[in-house]
Design an enzyme around this catalytic site. Structure first.
Site, short mmCIF file in Angstrom:
data_model
loop_
_atom_site.label_atom_id
_atom_site.label_comp_id
_atom_site.label_asym_id
_atom_site.label_seq_id
_atom_site.Cartn_x
_atom_site.Cartn_y
_atom_site.Cartn_z
N ARG A 157 0.82 -1.23 0.00
CA ARG A 157 0.00 0.00 0.00
C ARG A 157 0.84 1.27 0.00
NH1 ARG A 157 -2.34 -3.49 3.42
NH2 ARG A 157 -4.30 -4.41 2.70
N LYS B 120 1.48 11.66 -10.11
CA LYS B 120 0.54 10.79 -10.84
C LYS B 120 1.29 9.56 -11.36
CE LYS B 120 -1.69 13.61 -13.79
NZ LYS B 120 -2.74 13.89 -14.79
N GLU C 179 6.32 20.59 -23.84
CA GLU C 179 5.79 20.82 -22.48
C GLU C 179 6.44 22.05 -21.85
OE1 GLU C 179 3.25 19.37 -21.23
OE2 GLU C 179 3.08 17.45 -22.25
N LYS D 294 5.33 23.60 -12.86
CA LYS D 294 4.58 22.40 -12.49
C LYS D 294 4.44 22.32 -10.97
CE LYS D 294 3.10 17.94 -13.35
NZ LYS D 294 3.07 16.73 -14.08
N GLU E 45 -5.51 16.74 -8.41
CA GLU E 45 -6.11 17.14 -9.68
C GLU E 45 -7.59 17.48 -9.57
OE1 GLU E 45 -5.64 14.23 -12.78
OE2 GLU E 45 -4.85 15.74 -14.14
N ARG F 282 -4.96 22.30 -11.39
CA ARG F 282 -4.08 21.44 -12.18
C ARG F 282 -4.56 21.30 -13.63
NH1 ARG F 282 -0.95 16.60 -9.10
NH2 ARG F 282 -0.14 15.56 -10.89
N ASN G 274 -3.31 20.96 -18.68
CA ASN G 274 -3.85 20.27 -19.85
C ASN G 274 -3.92 21.17 -21.08
OD1 ASN G 274 -4.15 17.85 -18.60
ND2 ASN G 274 -6.27 18.22 -17.97
N HIS H 294 -3.72 19.74 -24.51
CA HIS H 294 -3.72 18.28 -24.39
C HIS H 294 -4.98 17.59 -24.89
CE1 HIS H 294 0.01 18.87 -22.37
NE2 HIS H 294 0.14 17.60 -22.05
N HIS I 172 -4.31 14.35 -27.10
CA HIS I 172 -4.72 12.97 -26.78
C HIS I 172 -5.47 12.35 -27.96
CE1 HIS I 172 -4.45 14.03 -22.25
NE2 HIS I 172 -3.32 13.56 -22.70
N HIS J 250 4.16 12.00 -27.71
CA HIS J 250 3.24 12.83 -26.94
C HIS J 250 3.53 14.31 -27.16
CE1 HIS J 250 0.67 14.07 -23.63
NE2 HIS J 250 1.69 14.68 -23.06
N1 LIG Z 1 2.64 11.05 -14.46
C1 LIG Z 1 2.47 12.16 -15.13
O1 LIG Z 1 2.07 13.20 -14.58
C2 LIG Z 1 2.79 12.18 -16.60
C3 LIG Z 1 2.86 13.41 -17.27
C4 LIG Z 1 3.21 13.41 -18.60
C5 LIG Z 1 3.47 12.21 -19.25
N2 LIG Z 1 3.38 11.04 -18.56
C6 LIG Z 1 3.68 9.77 -19.23
O2 LIG Z 1 5.04 9.78 -19.65
C7 LIG Z 1 5.17 8.91 -20.77
C8 LIG Z 1 6.00 9.60 -21.83
O3 LIG Z 1 7.27 9.87 -21.28
P1 LIG Z 1 8.52 10.20 -22.21
O4 LIG Z 1 8.18 11.24 -23.18
O5 LIG Z 1 9.65 10.41 -21.28
O6 LIG Z 1 8.69 8.88 -23.10
P2 LIG Z 1 9.25 7.43 -22.80
O7 LIG Z 1 9.35 7.14 -21.37
O8 LIG Z 1 8.44 6.51 -23.65
O9 LIG Z 1 10.72 7.55 -23.41
C9 LIG Z 1 10.90 7.80 -24.78
C10 LIG Z 1 11.95 6.85 -25.34
O10 LIG Z 1 13.24 7.32 -24.96
C11 LIG Z 1 13.98 6.27 -24.34
N3 LIG Z 1 14.84 6.94 -23.39
C12 LIG Z 1 14.49 7.51 -22.21
N4 LIG Z 1 15.52 8.17 -21.68
C13 LIG Z 1 16.56 7.99 -22.53
C14 LIG Z 1 17.91 8.43 -22.53
N5 LIG Z 1 18.37 9.24 -21.59
N6 LIG Z 1 18.70 8.02 -23.54
C15 LIG Z 1 18.23 7.24 -24.54
N7 LIG Z 1 16.97 6.83 -24.61
C16 LIG Z 1 16.14 7.20 -23.61
C17 LIG Z 1 12.92 5.37 -23.76
O11 LIG Z 1 13.39 4.07 -23.54
C18 LIG Z 1 11.85 5.43 -24.83
O12 LIG Z 1 12.15 4.54 -25.86
C19 LIG Z 1 3.78 8.57 -21.23
O13 LIG Z 1 3.48 7.27 -20.82
C20 LIG Z 1 2.89 9.56 -20.48
O14 LIG Z 1 1.61 9.05 -20.23
C21 LIG Z 1 3.06 11.01 -17.26
#
Ligand SMILES: NC(=O)c1ccc[n+]([C@@H]2O[C@H](COP(=O)([O-])OP(=O)(O)OC[C@H]3O[C@@H](n4cnc5c(N)ncnc54)[C@H](O)[C@@H]3O)[C@@H](O)[C@H]2O)c1
Length: 356
Positions: free
Chosen positions: A119, A141, A183, A222, A232, A236, A240, A243, A247, A260
């Protein structure tokens, strides 16, 4: 403009986001009392994850490296199950901890595993993408994707710390770096126009001080927003900005086909046009969206024929989240407001401005 020194941004409920180069060396100090630490990472960041493992070993911790798939494939309940299994086999207790090293997908998955194991155990995020640093790793999140949709299963679980070590970005592919900038630009338009000025001037681009400044400023935006709204329920929503259409584009293109951040870039231009065409935003600020995003190499258009599909996707998204159709638009630079249930003609007219 700050130099490359270490900057700490405090987020409420209290934890720190540490930004700088080489700051990963401080990981252990965020997890006092944790004997066992699971370091969750993926193939593409193994080199950097090794550095984290070394730091923790030197600190006398029992470390457990756990490898998950790269990208969205990590955000799967089967992957979470494997992480739970590993934690169980290693005898992880409430005082032990998880460290996530990777992009937003890895920090979302590892955060979810940490939120649910016993938990909730402590988690430190060490984002390795620009998007992870300025967005995914900050705010608490966590989520996995399911057949019902993306990010619909998850939990709010605040990290005990976030380490944005700019050294981690050295191996990030250019296209992923650029996508993360969308972003950063968003933060500039909704809250901190100095971000836009810095991007336009380009001062410090060569020696890394511009990147440092941008990450600090975007994290601060942020932190300010989520600090007042940890679950949220209110403000918050302004995060978006851009966004809703983004999406829909991700869904339309097939998840993973469009980054994204690339989808957010088109979404920001769309939202700017919604603001302008509804009479809230001046022409110059709306146009500035496209100029800055194009200058960074981000896309600002999507096929015109896709509108009916995108409109359907927006409907599905709205239904899944049980919310009214609300768009964040600007009433000026740094002045986000909500456009509630806009008329169809307005949506169509705004889309016409971003369609190709
Ligand atoms: N929790 C939240 O508030 C929140 C907010 C925005 C996005 N997200 C989530 O984040 C995800 C997207 O994250 P992202 O854009 O970082 O993409 P990602 O995590 O998919 O990474 C993109 C690619 O880069 C590679 N990679 C990562 N770091 C690297 C590095 N230093 N060197 C080489 N390769 C590297 C990864 O393996 C992947 O193939 C989505 O799932 C989205 O839903 C969450």
């Amino acid at each position: 403009m700050p130099d490359r020194s270490v900057v700490t941004v405090r987020v409420s409920p209290p934890y720190d986001v540490v930004i700088g180069r080489g700051v990963v060396d401080a990981t252990g100090s965020l997890l006092l009392g944790a004997d066992r630490i699971a370091v969750v990472s993926s193939e593409s960041v193994l080199g950097f994850a090794d550095r984290v493992l070394d730091v923790l070993k030197q600190d006398g911790r029992e470390v457990h490296p756990l490898l998950v798939p790269d990208g969205e494939a990590a955000k799967d309940i089967g992957v979470a199950d494997r992480v739970w299994q590993s934690l169980g086999e290693a005898g992880f207790t409430r005082t032990d901890a998880v460290v996530a090293v990777g992009g937003g997908a890895v920090t979302d998955l590892a955060g979810f595993a940490a939120a649910t194991w016993l938990r909730g155990v402590r988690v430190v995020h060490i984002p390795t993408t620009l998007l992870g640093m300025v967005d995914a790793a900050v705010g608490g999140k966590t989520a996995v994707n399911t057949a019902a949709g993306k990010n619909l299963v998850g939990a709010f679980h605040q990290p005990v710390g976030v380490i944005c070590d700019l050294d981690a970005l050295a191996t990030l592919p250019r296209a992923d770096f650029v996508a993360g900038m969308a972003e950063v630009v968003k933060c500039g338009f909704i809250a901190d126009p100095a971000i836009l000025d810095a991007l336009e001037s380009g001062v410090g681009a060569e020696d890394g001080t511009l990147l440092h400044d941008l990450v600090v400023r975007a994290v601060q935006v942020k932190a300010d927003v989520v600090g007042g709204d940890p679950t949220e329920a209110g403000r918050r929503e302004i995060l978006n900005y851009g966004h809703t259409l983004a999406h829909a584009i991700e869904r339309d293109a097939g998840f993973g086909a469009w980054r994204h951040g690339d989808a957010v870039s088109v979404g920001l231009c769309f939202a700017a046009e919604l603001g302008r065409l509804s009479g809230r935003l001046d022409d110059g600020t709306a146009a500035r969206h496209r100029t800055i995003l194009t200058g960074l190499g981000l896309p600002t258009h999507y096929p015109g024929a896709a509108w009916p599909r995108l409109r359907d996707a927006i409907r599905i998204d709205k239904k899944a989240r049980g919310a009214r159709l609300r768009f964040v638009v600007l009433a000026g630079l740094g002045q986000p407001t909500v456009l509630d249930n806009p008329p169809e003609e307005l949506l169509e007219a705004a889309y016409a401005e971003v369609s190709e």
